[in-house]
Design a protein around this motif. Structure first.
Motif, PDB file in Angstrom:
ATOM      1  N   ARG A   7       0.756  -1.225  -0.066  1.00 10.50           N
ATOM      2  CA  ARG A   7       0.013   0.056   0.055  1.00 10.50           C
ATOM      3  C   ARG A   7       0.765   1.246   0.024  1.00 10.50           C
ATOM      4  NH1 ARG A   7      -4.856   2.365   1.308  1.00 10.50           N
ATOM      5  NH2 ARG A   7      -4.415   4.187   2.543  1.00 10.50           N
ATOM      6  N   LYS A   8       1.933   1.034   0.531  1.00  9.26           N
ATOM      7  CA  LYS A   8       2.953   2.413   0.826  1.00  9.26           C
ATOM      8  C   LYS A   8       3.604   2.596  -0.635  1.00  9.26           C
ATOM      9  CE  LYS A   8       6.530   2.348   3.575  1.00  9.26           C
ATOM     10  NZ  LYS A   8       7.344   2.180   4.798  1.00  9.26           N
ATOM     11  N   PHE A   9       3.838   1.589  -1.379  1.00 12.39           N
ATOM     12  CA  PHE A   9       4.419   2.177  -2.587  1.00 12.39           C
ATOM     13  C   PHE A   9       3.666   2.133  -3.910  1.00 12.39           C
ATOM     14  CE2 PHE A   9       6.020  -2.401  -2.043  1.00 12.39           C
ATOM     15  CZ  PHE A   9       5.442  -3.177  -2.990  1.00 12.39           C
ATOM     16  N   ALA A  10       2.464   1.373  -3.689  1.00  8.15           N
ATOM     17  CA  ALA A  10       1.542   1.409  -4.692  1.00  8.15           C
ATOM     18  C   ALA A  10       1.374   2.560  -5.328  1.00  8.15           C
ATOM     19  CB  ALA A  10       0.279   1.106  -4.342  1.00  8.15           C
ATOM     20  N   PRO A  11       1.205   4.114  -4.784  1.00 10.52           N
ATOM     21  CA  PRO A  11       1.043   5.313  -5.556  1.00 10.52           C
ATOM     22  C   PRO A  11       2.329   5.432  -6.511  1.00 10.52           C
ATOM     23  CG  PRO A  11       0.604   5.500  -3.358  1.00 10.52           C
ATOM     24  CD  PRO A  11       1.482   4.133  -3.359  1.00 10.52           C
ATOM     25  N   LYS A  67       6.468  -4.679 -12.475  1.00  7.18           N
ATOM     26  CA  LYS A  67       6.748  -5.820 -11.731  1.00  7.18           C
ATOM     27  C   LYS A  67       8.065  -6.069 -11.212  1.00  7.18           C
ATOM     28  CE  LYS A  67       5.346 -10.742 -11.492  1.00  7.18           C
ATOM     29  NZ  LYS A  67       5.035 -11.894 -12.090  1.00  7.18           N
ATOM     30  N   GLN A  68       9.150  -5.632 -11.836  1.00  6.71           N
ATOM     31  CA  GLN A  68      10.566  -5.800 -11.183  1.00  6.71           C
ATOM     32  C   GLN A  68      10.735  -4.659  -9.921  1.00  6.71           C
ATOM     33  OE1 GLN A  68      12.133  -8.575 -13.197  1.00  6.71           O
ATOM     34  NE2 GLN A  68      13.576  -7.556 -12.325  1.00  6.71           N
ATOM     35  N   PHE A  69      10.315  -3.562 -10.486  1.00  6.03           N
ATOM     36  CA  PHE A  69      10.343  -2.488  -9.280  1.00  6.03           C
ATOM     37  C   PHE A  69       9.631  -2.906  -8.191  1.00  6.03           C
ATOM     38  CE2 PHE A  69      11.638   0.512 -12.851  1.00  6.03           C
ATOM     39  CZ  PHE A  69      12.841   1.049 -12.169  1.00  6.03           C
ATOM     40  N   ALA A  70       8.325  -3.414  -8.204  1.00 14.97           N
ATOM     41  CA  ALA A  70       7.506  -3.680  -7.235  1.00 14.97           C
ATOM     42  C   ALA A  70       8.246  -4.952  -6.270  1.00 14.97           C
ATOM     43  CB  ALA A  70       6.085  -4.368  -7.498  1.00 14.97           C
ATOM     44  N   ASN A  71       8.718  -6.194  -7.115  1.00 15.37           N
ATOM     45  CA  ASN A  71       9.591  -7.216  -6.376  1.00 15.37           C
ATOM     46  C   ASN A  71      10.508  -6.519  -5.784  1.00 15.37           C
ATOM     47  OD1 ASN A  71       7.605  -8.814  -7.108  1.00 15.37           O
ATOM     48  ND2 ASN A  71       8.884  -9.555  -9.063  1.00 15.37           N
ATOM     49  N   HIS A  72      11.509  -5.547  -6.355  1.00 13.19           N
ATOM     50  CA  HIS A  72      12.698  -5.089  -5.479  1.00 13.19           C
ATOM     51  C   HIS A  72      12.206  -4.357  -4.292  1.00 13.19           C
ATOM     52  CE1 HIS A  72      16.110  -2.316  -4.828  1.00 13.19           C
ATOM     53  NE2 HIS A  72      15.230  -1.508  -4.728  1.00 13.19           N
ATOM     54  N   LEU A  73      10.948  -3.433  -4.221  1.00  9.50           N
ATOM     55  CA  LEU A  73      10.482  -2.922  -3.112  1.00  9.50           C
ATOM     56  C   LEU A  73       9.957  -3.761  -2.044  1.00  9.50           C
ATOM     57  CD1 LEU A  73       8.649   0.231  -5.090  1.00  9.50           C
ATOM     58  CD2 LEU A  73      10.526   0.418  -3.300  1.00  9.50           C
ATOM     59  N   LYS A  74       9.431  -4.773  -2.534  1.00  7.65           N
ATOM     60  CA  LYS A  74       8.954  -5.759  -1.527  1.00  7.65           C
ATOM     61  C   LYS A  74      10.234  -6.683  -0.698  1.00  7.65           C
ATOM     62  CE  LYS A  74       4.626  -7.226  -3.778  1.00  7.65           C
ATOM     63  NZ  LYS A  74       3.912  -7.904  -4.630  1.00  7.65           N
TER      64      LYS A  74
END
Length: 418
Positions: A338-342, A387-394
């Motif tokens: 939720r924090k990085f979704a925006p 998706k790459q960025f999202a996985n990195h942030l997770k």
């Protein structure tokens, strides 16, 4: 621990006090009724607290909410109750962010209850959330957190025996009566007030004592008649309290009053009388104990009645904690997302803008350019990049805040959070 913020400068706090450090008298000073909770919600809005949940039971009073400083929440509680900030500080606890989340899981699943595995608290959390929603003080964070705690509580109930056997205070009070009063079926029992524990005690008494001499008195007669109807009890008027106490062998007090309702003057100490005070704050004056023939037992003493049931329950604590950890992990995962979704959404928008400009440019430049195919390929590439960025942030090894800042800088993004 990073801030679990929804608004920019606020952290999530749990502030409160419980039976662990605060006795019944102190807890009574900080107890909140429904109008009190609503008033706190109104005041919280005025000072910019965004998201607040309040729970108040005979064993604890707690506020969970977002604030710049926990003192904002402490002041809200102290201003609305009889207790002072000094008294609060002596017995209180304050948890922040991750610890506050863990605390709610522990409380909501009966692991922090005076009687281990007492699940009554979960209905208080549900009611607290309902009030917060009604007052427009519930945000997505609180909603998701409450639902996660409810989910953990259900799983613990279904998958462990943490709340097996009867050890509620109501049951403990009946056990006390059965163990200490001979010929119970012959005795006159008077229930004064219709508090929840009193009602449960009454139900258990009817079940276990085979007694037809139970009378019920409440300030509002309709409430008393409502409950009496269920258990076939006699109802008397509030004005008859003194004469009924004189007839009684056992008096169970379960009123919700803020001050004592049973005084020395009401009691006729010519014959033995057992009084169970199941109210917080106490509803029997302290000096009643001085009377000959009168025994006063308070809620706190009954709560200490531990038996084999509790020992058996302790075996299931590790299993319950493991369920809590699992559900909490899922919640924290949602929270990070939720924090990085925006930022991820803003990145997607940015890449889409680039795609539209590029396809437009190539359509004009290349004859017979297949726009449809270009769209399909571009969309798949954008999907893979985000998706790459999202996985990195997770990833747990990553500092999310720094990464978010870098992504925003590189792509010149201005994420707009809802």
């Amino acid at each position: 621990m990073r801030n679990y913020h929804i608004s920019k400068h606020n952290s999530f706090y749990a502030i409160g006090l419980s039976y662990k450090k605060a006795d019944a008298e102190v807890r009574g000073k900080f107890s909140l009724d429904v109008p009190g909770i609503d008033h706190i919600m109104d005041k919280a809005k005025e000072i910019g607290v965004d998201g607040l949940l309040a729970i108040s039971t005979c064993n604890r009073t707690e506020l969970y909410g977002f604030a710049q400083h926990p003192y904002q929440l402490i002041k809200l509680l102290c201003d609305q109750t009889q207790g002072t900030v000094e008294e609060f500080q002596e017995v209180a606890y304050v948890y922040k962010n991750h610890d506050a989340i863990s605390h709610m899981f522990k409380v909501g699943t009966g692991l922090d209850s005076q009687i281990l595995g007492d699940f009554e608290i979960i209905s208080q959390i549900k009611q607290g959330f309902y009030r917060a929603k009604k007052q427009e003080m519930a945000n997505p964070f609180l909603e998701r957190l409450c639902n996660s705690v409810i989910q953990a509580s259900k799983r613990i109930k279904n998958e462990t025996e943490l709340s097996s056997g009867a050890t509620s205070v109501a049951f403990a009070s009946v056990k006390y009566i059965l163990d200490n009063v001979p010929d119970i079926s012959e005795k006159n029992i008077l229930l004064f007030g219709t508090g929840k524990i009193g009602r449960n005690t009454c139900e258990n008494l009817v079940k276990h004592s085979n007694n037809s001499h139970i009378t019920l008195i409440n300030r509002t007669r309709e409430k008393a008649e409502d409950i009496a109807g269920k258990f076939k009890l006699t109802v008397k008027d509030y004005g008859d309290l003194q004469s009924e106490i004189r007839k009684a062998d056992i008096l169970v007090v379960a009123t919700g009053a803020q001050l004592p309702t049973v005084s020395k003057a009401l009691i006729y100490p010519k014959k033995p009388l057992l009084i169970l005070d199941l109210s917080v704050p106490k509803n029997v004056s302290d000096d009643v104990k001085d009377l000959d023939n009168v025994t006063v037992i308070h809620l706190d003493q009954l709560s200490q009645i531990t038996d084999e049931t509790l020992a058996k329950r302790k075996e299931y604590v590790p299993k319950a904690e493991a369920i809590n950890e699992k559900v909490k992990k899922e919640f924290l995962k949602w929270l990070e997302t939720r924090k990085f979704a925006p930022v991820i959404n803003a990145l997607k928008e940015k890449l889409n803008t680039m795609k539209v400009e590029e396809i437009d440019f190539q359509t004009k430049k290349i004859e017979g350019f297949d726009q449809m195919q270009a769209e399909i390929i571009s969309d798949r590439i954008i999907q893979k990049i985000t998706k790459q960025f999202a996985n990195h942030l997770k990833s747990s090894e990553v500092d999310t805040e720094d990464s978010l800042e870098l992504i925003q800088k590189v792509f010149q993004l201005e994420p707009h959070s809802k």
